[in-house]
Design a protein around this motif. Structure first.
Motif, PDB file in Angstrom:
ATOM      1  N   ARG A  69       0.711  -1.248  -0.001  1.00  0.00           N
ATOM      2  CA  ARG A  69      -0.137   0.015   0.211  1.00  0.00           C
ATOM      3  C   ARG A  69       0.927   1.365  -0.158  1.00  0.00           C
ATOM      4  N   HIS A  70       0.823   2.087  -1.226  1.00  0.00           N
ATOM      5  CA  HIS A  70       1.636   3.012  -1.125  1.00  0.00           C
ATOM      6  C   HIS A  70       0.715   4.193  -1.046  1.00  0.00           C
ATOM      7  N   LEU A  71       1.298   5.601  -0.801  1.00  0.00           N
ATOM      8  CA  LEU A  71       0.323   6.794  -0.784  1.00  0.00           C
ATOM      9  C   LEU A  71       0.014   7.234  -2.343  1.00  0.00           C
ATOM     10  N   ASP A  72      -0.990   6.693  -2.536  1.00  0.00           N
ATOM     11  CA  ASP A  72      -1.412   6.640  -4.210  1.00  0.00           C
ATOM     12  C   ASP A  72      -1.872   8.472  -3.978  1.00  0.00           C
ATOM     13  N   THR A 117     -12.130   0.939  -3.223  1.00  0.00           N
ATOM     14  CA  THR A 117     -12.412   2.344  -2.546  1.00  0.00           C
ATOM     15  C   THR A 117     -13.651   2.649  -1.921  1.00  0.00           C
ATOM     16  N   GLU A 118     -14.856   1.707  -2.182  1.00  0.00           N
ATOM     17  CA  GLU A 118     -16.129   1.728  -1.709  1.00  0.00           C
ATOM     18  C   GLU A 118     -16.403   0.777  -0.652  1.00  0.00           C
ATOM     19  N   LEU A 119     -15.063  -0.055  -0.342  1.00  0.00           N
ATOM     20  CA  LEU A 119     -15.341  -0.766   0.829  1.00  0.00           C
ATOM     21  C   LEU A 119     -16.426  -1.916   0.662  1.00  0.00           C
ATOM     22  N   MET A 126     -23.361   1.678   2.447  1.00  0.00           N
ATOM     23  CA  MET A 126     -23.259   1.532   4.066  1.00  0.00           C
ATOM     24  C   MET A 126     -24.393   1.791   4.707  1.00  0.00           C
ATOM     25  N   LEU A 158     -13.043  -4.132   5.020  1.00  0.00           N
ATOM     26  CA  LEU A 158     -12.247  -3.064   5.509  1.00  0.00           C
ATOM     27  C   LEU A 158     -10.835  -3.390   5.184  1.00  0.00           C
ATOM     28  N   PRO A 159      -9.993  -2.306   5.240  1.00  0.00           N
ATOM     29  CA  PRO A 159      -8.702  -2.514   4.987  1.00  0.00           C
ATOM     30  C   PRO A 159      -7.943  -3.305   6.157  1.00  0.00           C
ATOM     31  N   GLN A 207      -2.463  -2.456   9.536  1.00  0.00           N
ATOM     32  CA  GLN A 207      -1.063  -2.119   8.763  1.00  0.00           C
ATOM     33  C   GLN A 207      -0.333  -3.088   9.768  1.00  0.00           C
ATOM     34  N   THR A 231      -2.151   1.042  13.533  1.00  0.00           N
ATOM     35  CA  THR A 231      -1.015   1.743  12.927  1.00  0.00           C
ATOM     36  C   THR A 231       0.295   1.264  13.917  1.00  0.00           C
ATOM     37  N   ALA A 291     -11.882   8.997  -1.832  1.00  0.00           N
ATOM     38  CA  ALA A 291     -11.651   7.740  -2.089  1.00  0.00           C
ATOM     39  C   ALA A 291     -10.360   7.392  -1.925  1.00  0.00           C
ATOM     40  N   ILE A 340      -9.699   6.321   1.652  1.00  0.00           N
ATOM     41  CA  ILE A 340      -9.946   4.987   2.053  1.00  0.00           C
ATOM     42  C   ILE A 340      -8.926   3.983   1.362  1.00  0.00           C
ATOM     43  N   ALA A 341      -8.490   4.367  -0.057  1.00  0.00           N
ATOM     44  CA  ALA A 341      -7.586   3.520  -0.836  1.00  0.00           C
ATOM     45  C   ALA A 341      -6.537   3.250  -0.119  1.00  0.00           C
ATOM     46  N   ASN A 342      -6.083   4.350   0.898  1.00  0.00           N
ATOM     47  CA  ASN A 342      -4.743   4.156   1.627  1.00  0.00           C
ATOM     48  C   ASN A 342      -5.092   3.480   3.013  1.00  0.00           C
ATOM     49  N   ARG A 401     -19.891   5.890  -3.694  1.00  0.00           N
ATOM     50  CA  ARG A 401     -19.548   7.127  -3.471  1.00  0.00           C
ATOM     51  C   ARG A 401     -18.590   7.717  -4.866  1.00  0.00           C
ATOM     52  N   ASP A 434     -19.417   7.495   4.075  1.00  0.00           N
ATOM     53  CA  ASP A 434     -20.201   6.387   3.889  1.00  0.00           C
ATOM     54  C   ASP A 434     -21.355   6.725   2.633  1.00  0.00           C
TER      55      ASP A 434
END
Ligand SMILES: Cc1cc2nc3c(=O)[nH]c(=O)nc-3n(C[C@H](O)[C@H](O)[C@H](O)COP(=O)(O)OP(=O)(O)OC[C@H]3O[C@@H](n4cnc5c(N)ncnc54)[C@H](O)[C@@H]3O)c2cc1C
Lengths: 377, 497
Positions: A8-11, A82-84, A164, A194-195, A198, A243, B250, B253-255, B358, B387
């Motif tokens: 996972r990088h900081l996009d 990204t929508e989970l 959600m 969920l993510p 870490q 974290t 987005a 959350i992607a992170n 979203r 959400d």
């Protein structure tokens, strides 16, 4: 299917096309066959026993109905990290879903047990069982957002959705969760994901059972990144997820020694831990988390921060049920029963009446898993 | 008055008289309201465009009295509408002209706080915020925090499955309730859920949550309390476009970050809020994001740095961090007061409540802006961005003939748009009477029938809040007809609403 993203990088920017619809290799819509089978069952008044991967057949009462499998109804219908939210057909392999999520550093938060290599999403949702993360992150039902079901009236209905928050109509998607297929055959399910944390570590502290229960509850009352707590064999195991900075501080607060927890938690989730080996009957006691040790004979493993207690015992059902009734809990005869007795805790009269009426509302002819949950349903 | 009206009026008076006589046998005089002037305060909830005084209002203060009320209503075939604080925004607590309004305002006691089990057992009329206040000494709080939390009751929260700005991380009401005691329309007391984390049988706790007063009268609630995070900080980021703000959500959350709160406001909402509470919002921004991270000090510092980098990379024109509790409260004040703020700049406003995936945000906001233009009605947007729960606020003036109707039509169009992009017509405010037509868009006849069957299982006589939340198929047939054929009603045989 998307290539693994690895780390996972900081996009800087989210992916251009955020809608990444992933189609699993085994993409097969078997809903037509399932509808036909239900309609035939309605016509012939012949009850069905629904199964997925058939790994959880031991769970619940036995039903001597015609078996019908939803395992062929497979495929991930959509997954947008990204929508989970992930939507999949009920027969989709749980392992496949978890591996697809892992590619995006996400997970199914409630850690549903597989209890075998062929476990399906539908089976997990229908049984509604949750793993060690449950008290801190939520149960199966907490993450179910929507379902498409085939009811015992032969209708294909959709409730909830892929978002959600949704309060349009009664929450039938959550009602289906854990209903053991007695209200409908799940066709597809949307779950919130969920993510993945870490960092994750496990701490071990020497504690007798009574003290362990107190410690687990005391820790849960403080802002710590707990993700599991179990007591077994004089040791209290605490898992921390989050974290790195959160974990470093929490570890100092809690103390104990760091151990490799991955096989422990996996073993508790999947019942492959040595505690679960052998033929002795296994009971699941679901009780208020701070309940002191309940005076029942047998071996004990405490999970869920005190709220879920696994008991290997030869004690008789009424003795066990009475003991958990006293503390405001309920007991499930999990493994080692003959499938004829009551597996789940008997319902009070008023609740049972309501259950019967709900069964009637979804499956008036009792063709869906009759008797699997309670004899009357 | 026409003859028919006079007859109806006399009938109602008879019914009222009979009810009052029956209620007096177990309720004190001051717990029964039947005079017009006493009934006025109950004529509407937060959806004030709709008003109706009930036949009688009752304010019991024991469970036996609630049970007796239900018995009398059953015997006299009189429908019952339950009311908490009346802050609902969809008309769920709107009285029925031929019904009893059952207020639970007197059930306002916190029965027990258990700091070890981390639970609070409360009566249904307890205010949301009062629970967190009572838990302060134990370092605990009740997580769902609707903006109306100083006024709304926990009974109403359960009935609506209410959310708040911290629900992204900590869940909605349904995720934070352990047990509900309810009385059925048949007078039976049932306990759903319990002190354990699950209960045997079907998940009736989930079913009662969000049931809008149609399935039972909630008379006691046990909620989960959470430990208060050590610290929390809010980042306030400004963007030139709503698309950029949406992309930032987005990206966060992607992170792998799930913030404690992640809220968006568009320019119209920013300006209204800034005028009202001087939260320090940049009034020239097209959109702002409020992103709260919480945890221990080290963790918060790490996440703040991470989020700041993401926001900058996503084109934020300005990012500010709350440096004190006071500043954090100020940043939130603008968002939490967004509704009343809009209320100040417009004679009336109408609050919508759709949820969307979203990724559809830009499309939905663009279409909303187009609709707003074509209807000639301004729209301000506040958004539980994390959400996907959108609150377009339509500004209108009820005194202008026809404007309310046009507002409702515009609102309906926005909700249908939410369904079209894969979302839902209500994220947290409920259907009530407001979104009955849109229920016909979101659900088909079989699904609606299934809802009615569930209602029937709980309330066979249809005593509780009839006509709310789930439309009749007749109504849908009519709406569908109007909808599809632009006002040509092909089913003259159907009852008109
Ligand atoms: C300014 C403002 C801001 C708001 N912000 C939010 C927000 O951020 N998030 C959110 O989710 N909502 C919000 N709301 C909506 C509203 O506050 C919630 O829906 C709240 O839960 C309603 O509680 P209440 O006690 O006022 O219920 P009421 O309005 O009295 O009733 C609501 C519904 O619940 C039923 N009901 C109430 N009590 C019971 C009971 N004990 N048993 C059975 N049924 C019952 C009623 O019949 C009715 O259908 C807001 C409202 C306003 C006015």
């Amino acid at each position: 299917m998307n290539a693994p993203t690895g780390s996972r990088h900081l996009d800087a920017e989210p992916p251009k096309d955020q809608r990444q619809t992933l189609v699993s290799p085994a993409d097969n819509d078997a809903s037509a066959q399932l509808i036909e089978a239900i309609q035939e069952a309605i016509r012939d008044r012949k009850p069905l026993a629904i199964y997925g991967g058939n790994n959880k057949a031991f769970y619940g009462r036995r039903t001597d109905s015609t078996p019908i499998s939803a395992a062929g109804h497979t495929g991930i219908l959509s997954y947008d990290p990204t929508e989970l939210v992930l939507t999949a057909r009920a027969g989709t392999s749980l392992a496949l879903i978890e591996s697809v999520l892992a590619e995006h550093l996400q997970l199914i938060p409630f850690e549903p047990p597989n209890f075998g290599p062929t476990a399906t999403l539908g089976g997990a949702i229908a049984c509604g069982l949750s793993g060690p993360r449950r008290p801190y992150v939520g149960a199966t039902r907490d993450f179910v957002l929507g379902v498409t079901v085939l009811t015992g009236r032969g209708q294909r209905l959709r409730f909830g959705g892929q978002v959600m928050k949704n309060v349009a109509g009664y929450d039938i998607a959550r009602l289906m969760t854990g209903s053991l297929g007695t209200l409908g055959v799940l066709l597809d399910i949307s779950v919130k994901v969920l993510p993945a944390p870490q960092t994750e570590i496990t701490l071990a502290l020497e504690r007798d059972t009574e003290t362990a229960i107190q410690t687990m509850n005391a820790l849960a009352g403080r802002p710590l990144p707990l993700s599991a707590a179990c007591a077994y064999g004089g040791i209290l195991y605490i898992r921390l997820s989050g974290t790195p900075s959160a974990i470093t501080t929490a570890r100092e607060t809690i103390g104990g020694t760091t151990v490799d927890g991955s096989s422990l938690w996996q073993g508790i989730r999947e019942h492959t831990h040595p505690f679960f080996a052998g033929p002795r009957p296994l009971w699941r006691l679901s009780v208020p988390s701070a309940t002191p040790v309940i005076d029942l004979p047998g071996a004990l493993l405490i999970d869920w921060g005190g709220a879920q207690r696994w008991l290997r015992t030869d004690a008789k059902a009424p003795v066990i049920r009475k003991a958990v009734d006293r503390v405001g809990g309920h007991a499930t005869f999990f493994r080692g029963h003959d499938g004829r007795d009551e597996v789940f805790h008997p319902l009070k009269t008023g609740l049972l009446r309501l259950h019967r009426r709900l069964k009637e509302a979804f499956d008036p002819q009792r063709i869906l898993n009759p008797g699997r949950m309670y004899e009357e349903l | 008055m026409h003859q028919a009206d006079t007859a109806a009026h006399q009938n109602a008076e008879h019914q009222r008289h009979d009810l009052v006589i029956a209620l007096r046998t177990f309720l004190p005089e001051n717990a029964i309201l039947s005079e017009e002037e006493d009934l006025r305060p109950y004529e509407c909830d937060g959806l004030s465009a709709y008003r109706q005084v009930p036949l009688v209002a009752v304010l019991p203060d024991t469970l036996e009295q609630v049970q007796q009320c239900l018995r009398v209503c059953r015997e006299q075939r009189t429908p019952v509408v339950v009311r908490g604080a009346g802050t609902g925004l969809s008309g769920g607590a709107l009285p029925l002209s031929d019904g009893v309004l059952l207020s639970l305002a007197k059930f306002n006691r916190i029965l027990n706080i258990d700091p070890v089990a981390r639970t609070a057992r409360v009566q249904p009329g307890v205010r949301n915020l009062a629970i967190s206040e009572a838990a302060v000494p134990f370092g605990l709080y009740y997580a769902p925090d609707p903006s109306s939390q100083i006024a709304c009751t926990i009974g109403g929260n359960v009935a609506e499955n209410s959310g708040g700005v911290h629900c992204l991380k900590y869940g909605l009401t349904v995720h934070n309730v352990l047990e509900v005691k309810m009385i059925t329309s048949e007078g039976e007391t049932l306990t759903l859920g319990g002190g354990a984390l699950d209960a045997p049988g079907y998940d009736l706790l989930a079913l009662i949550t969000g049931s809008e007063g149609l399935l039972g009268v909630i008379v006691e609630v046990t909620v989960k309390l959470l430990p208060k995070p050590e610290c929390a900080q809010v980042l306030l980021a400004a963007f030139h476009t709503v698309e950029a703000a949406g992309a930032a959500v987005a990206a966060i959350i992607a992170n792998g970050i799930i913030p404690g709160g992640l809220e968006m406001m568009d320019n119209a909402a920013i300006r209204a809020a800034e005028d009202f509470v001087q939260a320090g919002y940049p009034t020239d921004a097209a959109a702002i994001l409020l992103c709260e991270v919480d945890g221990n000090a080290a963790e918060v510092a790490d996440q703040v740095a991470q989020v700041e980098a993401i926001l900058a990379a996503c084109g934020a024109t300005q990012v500010r961090l709350s440096r004190s509790e006071a500043e954090r409260a100020r940043f939130w004040a603008g968002r939490k007061n967004a509704f009343p703020a809009v209320g100040r700049i417009s004679p009336d406003y109408y609050c919508m409540d759709g949820t969307i995936p979203r990724r559809e945000l830009a499309r939905v906001l663009t279409r909303t802006a187009e609709l707003s233009k074509s209807y000639g009605l301004a729209v301000a947007n506040v958004f539980h961005a994390g959400d996907g729960n959108l609150h377009p606020l339509i500004l209108y003036d009820a005194n202008r003939p026809g404007e309310l109707e046009r507002t409702e039509e515009l609102g309906g169009k926005i909700l249908e748009l939410c369904v079209e992009v894969g979302g839902t017509i209500t994220g947290e405010h409920g259907v009530g009477i407001e979104k009955l037509n849109q229920m016909c868009v979101q659900f088909n006849a079989d699904e609606l029938n299934q809802f009615h069957a569930v209602k029937h299982a709980f309330d066979p006589d249809g005593l509780l809040n009839p006509g709310k939340a789930i439309p009749t198929l007749h109504r849908c047939a009519e709406f569908g007809a109007m909808h599809v054929h632009h006002g040509q009603l092909p089913h003259p045989e159907l009852e008109r609403f």
